[in-house]
Write a protein that holds these residues in place. Structure first.
Motif, PDB file in Angstrom:
ATOM      1  N   SER A 249      41.086  19.220  20.324  1.00 25.07           N
ATOM      2  CA  SER A 249      41.767  20.437  20.767  1.00 25.07           C
ATOM      3  C   SER A 249      41.044  21.676  20.259  1.00 25.07           C
ATOM      4  O   SER A 249      40.563  21.714  19.122  1.00 25.07           O
ATOM      5  CB  SER A 249      43.211  20.451  20.250  1.00 25.07           C
ATOM      6  OG  SER A 249      43.934  19.334  20.695  1.00 25.07           O
ATOM      7  N   LEU A 250      40.961  22.696  21.122  1.00 20.89           N
ATOM      8  CA  LEU A 250      40.391  23.970  20.716  1.00 20.89           C
ATOM      9  C   LEU A 250      41.450  24.757  19.957  1.00 20.89           C
ATOM     10  O   LEU A 250      42.626  24.773  20.350  1.00 20.89           O
ATOM     11  CB  LEU A 250      39.901  24.740  21.936  1.00 20.89           C
ATOM     12  CG  LEU A 250      38.718  24.077  22.657  1.00 20.89           C
ATOM     13  CD1 LEU A 250      38.419  24.797  23.967  1.00 20.89           C
ATOM     14  CD2 LEU A 250      37.483  24.081  21.774  1.00 20.89           C
ATOM     15  N   PRO A 251      41.067  25.437  18.874  1.00 21.24           N
ATOM     16  CA  PRO A 251      42.057  26.021  17.966  1.00 21.24           C
ATOM     17  C   PRO A 251      42.647  27.357  18.382  1.00 21.24           C
ATOM     18  O   PRO A 251      43.720  27.734  17.938  1.00 21.24           O
ATOM     19  CB  PRO A 251      41.265  26.166  16.667  1.00 21.24           C
ATOM     20  CG  PRO A 251      39.862  26.398  17.127  1.00 21.24           C
ATOM     21  CD  PRO A 251      39.704  25.577  18.378  1.00 21.24           C
ATOM     22  N   VAL A 252      41.930  28.112  19.230  1.00 22.22           N
ATOM     23  CA  VAL A 252      42.408  29.454  19.583  1.00 22.22           C
ATOM     24  C   VAL A 252      42.318  29.647  21.083  1.00 22.22           C
ATOM     25  O   VAL A 252      41.495  29.038  21.757  1.00 22.22           O
ATOM     26  CB  VAL A 252      41.590  30.556  18.876  1.00 22.22           C
ATOM     27  CG1 VAL A 252      41.826  30.530  17.384  1.00 22.22           C
ATOM     28  CG2 VAL A 252      40.106  30.410  19.194  1.00 22.22           C
ATOM     29  N   MET A 253      43.192  30.480  21.623  1.00 25.41           N
ATOM     30  CA  MET A 253      43.222  30.735  23.054  1.00 25.41           C
ATOM     31  C   MET A 253      43.192  32.240  23.327  1.00 25.41           C
ATOM     32  O   MET A 253      43.741  33.036  22.578  1.00 25.41           O
ATOM     33  CB  MET A 253      44.492  30.148  23.676  1.00 25.41           C
ATOM     34  CG  MET A 253      44.636  28.648  23.487  1.00 25.41           C
ATOM     35  SD  MET A 253      43.311  27.732  24.261  1.00 25.41           S
ATOM     36  CE  MET A 253      43.194  26.327  23.146  1.00 25.41           C
ATOM     37  N   THR A 254      42.569  32.604  24.429  1.00 20.54           N
ATOM     38  CA  THR A 254      42.544  33.984  24.870  1.00 20.54           C
ATOM     39  C   THR A 254      43.941  34.431  25.287  1.00 20.54           C
ATOM     40  O   THR A 254      44.689  33.675  25.900  1.00 20.54           O
ATOM     41  CB  THR A 254      41.572  34.133  26.058  1.00 20.54           C
ATOM     42  OG1 THR A 254      40.246  33.889  25.602  1.00 20.54           O
ATOM     43  CG2 THR A 254      41.661  35.511  26.678  1.00 20.54           C
ATOM     44  N   GLN A 255      44.285  35.637  24.947  1.00 19.38           N
ATOM     45  CA  GLN A 255      45.563  36.220  25.347  1.00 19.38           C
ATOM     46  C   GLN A 255      45.305  37.347  26.343  1.00 19.38           C
ATOM     47  O   GLN A 255      44.407  38.175  26.141  1.00 19.38           O
ATOM     48  CB  GLN A 255      46.314  36.766  24.127  1.00 19.38           C
ATOM     49  CG  GLN A 255      46.644  35.710  23.084  1.00 19.38           C
ATOM     50  CD  GLN A 255      47.622  34.680  23.602  1.00 19.38           C
ATOM     51  OE1 GLN A 255      48.555  35.017  24.336  1.00 19.38           O
ATOM     52  NE2 GLN A 255      47.426  33.421  23.223  1.00 19.38           N
ATOM     53  N   PHE A 256      46.075  37.370  27.413  1.00 17.77           N
ATOM     54  CA  PHE A 256      45.907  38.419  28.419  1.00 17.77           C
ATOM     55  C   PHE A 256      46.137  39.779  27.769  1.00 17.77           C
ATOM     56  O   PHE A 256      47.169  40.037  27.145  1.00 17.77           O
ATOM     57  CB  PHE A 256      46.903  38.220  29.564  1.00 17.77           C
ATOM     58  CG  PHE A 256      46.764  39.235  30.661  1.00 17.77           C
ATOM     59  CD1 PHE A 256      45.724  39.151  31.574  1.00 17.77           C
ATOM     60  CD2 PHE A 256      47.660  40.295  30.770  1.00 17.77           C
ATOM     61  CE1 PHE A 256      45.577  40.093  32.578  1.00 17.77           C
ATOM     62  CE2 PHE A 256      47.524  41.236  31.774  1.00 17.77           C
ATOM     63  CZ  PHE A 256      46.478  41.137  32.679  1.00 17.77           C
TER      64      PHE A 256
END
Length: 293
Positions: A249-256
């Motif tokens: 799993s990737l730890p961080v996600m982009t937020q709009f």
């Protein structure tokens, strides 16, 4: 427009051997009984030097680098692992110099909070019986699902490519759907002789049993018919990095409207000669960094 206030990167070194019928995963012999499922699961799970339980439910086995699934293939018997390629294209050296001048910290995956794999091992996500059944179900499908996609592509004689991918966690409406962003290197026609090397991130509930965005690699040498698989589930990729779990799993996600997270994939071709064969090797250098947008 949001400027990032943090940055990080990782490098995962993978050797990818793409020789005619060199790699295999024969779905015509897919396990269809409980005993066969158990046999396949046991075969895929190599004896670990250390095991780590990730907060997302994955179990990470730190397997000796020479015991990874790639070496189940007879053509890799007594293979000597090269930790680095013998050739770096000029544009890759420029990229490395630019990145080294930027402030960065090591990328973390969720399992890192519980430990790390020792030097000389690689992290492999432990295969469960459900994973085997899910893979069989996916590869038994005779027709590819309908796809909606946007792409940029080029044709010609290529020796390397790279792409920067924004990291998102799209919502999947049905369990048999998936969403991905990836590099797709294609050789041959879109038929039985299609060869591909693929890498990027995807959300694939039918494969993993969850809705996490995960780093992935994939290959096929016959148009997805009887060869190929995801990540390190069969011979094809040789991993040398002990920090990044392929399929993890990737730890961080982009937020709009917020912080933008990206990683850059670079793949280029080198040549390696062994006493057994002369083959093309694709060196995949996966670099993750965060850039201001």
């Amino acid at each position: 427009m949001t400027k990032l206030n943090s940055s990080f990167h990782f490098v995962a070194v993978l050797y990818v051997f793409m020789v005619a019928r060199f790699c295999y995963a024969d779905t015509s012999r897919s396990p269809d009984s409980r005993q066969k499922v158990e046999e396949v699961t046991k075969h895929l799970n190599k004896h670990p030097v250390k095991s780590i339980k990730s907060p997302d439910g994955d179990i990470i086995d730190c397997v000796h680098i020479s015991h990874q699934p790639a070496f189940d293939h007879p053509l890799l018997k007594n293979h000597t692992i090269k930790m680095k390629p013998n050739y770096h294209p000029n544009w890759k050296k420029v990229d490395d110099n630019e990145m080294s001048s930027e402030a960065s910290s090591s990328l973390t995956q969720l399992w890192h909070s519980k430990g790390k794999c020792p030097k000389g091992t690689i992290p492999i996500i432990r295969t469960k019986k459900e994973d085997v059944l899910n893979s069989v179900k996916i590869y038994r499908k005779k027709n590819l699902p309908k796809q909606q996609h946007a792409s940029a592509y080029t044709n010609g004689q290529l020796y390397g490519t790279k792409a920067t991918l924004n990291i998102w966690n799209p919502k999947i409406q049905k369990s048999n759907e998936y969403s991905s962003a990836q590099i797709w290197i294609v050789g041959g026609s879109f038929d039985a002789d299609l060869n591909t090397i693929e890498a990027g991130w995807h959300v694939y509930p039918e494969l993993y049993g969850d809705n996490n965005s995960r780093l992935f690699i994939h290959w096929t040498s016959d148009g997805y018919r009887k060869t190929g698989c995801y990540n390190l589930k069969c011979s094809g990729f040789i991993q040398t990095d002990n920090r990044i779990a392929i399929g993890g799993s990737l730890p961080v996600m982009t937020q709009f409207g917020g912080v933008q997270y990206e990683f850059t994939l670079t793949i280029w071709k080198v040549y390696l000669q062994t006493p057994y064969y002369l083959s093309r090797i694709i060196y995949s250098n996966i670099i993750k960094d965060v850039l201001g947008v």
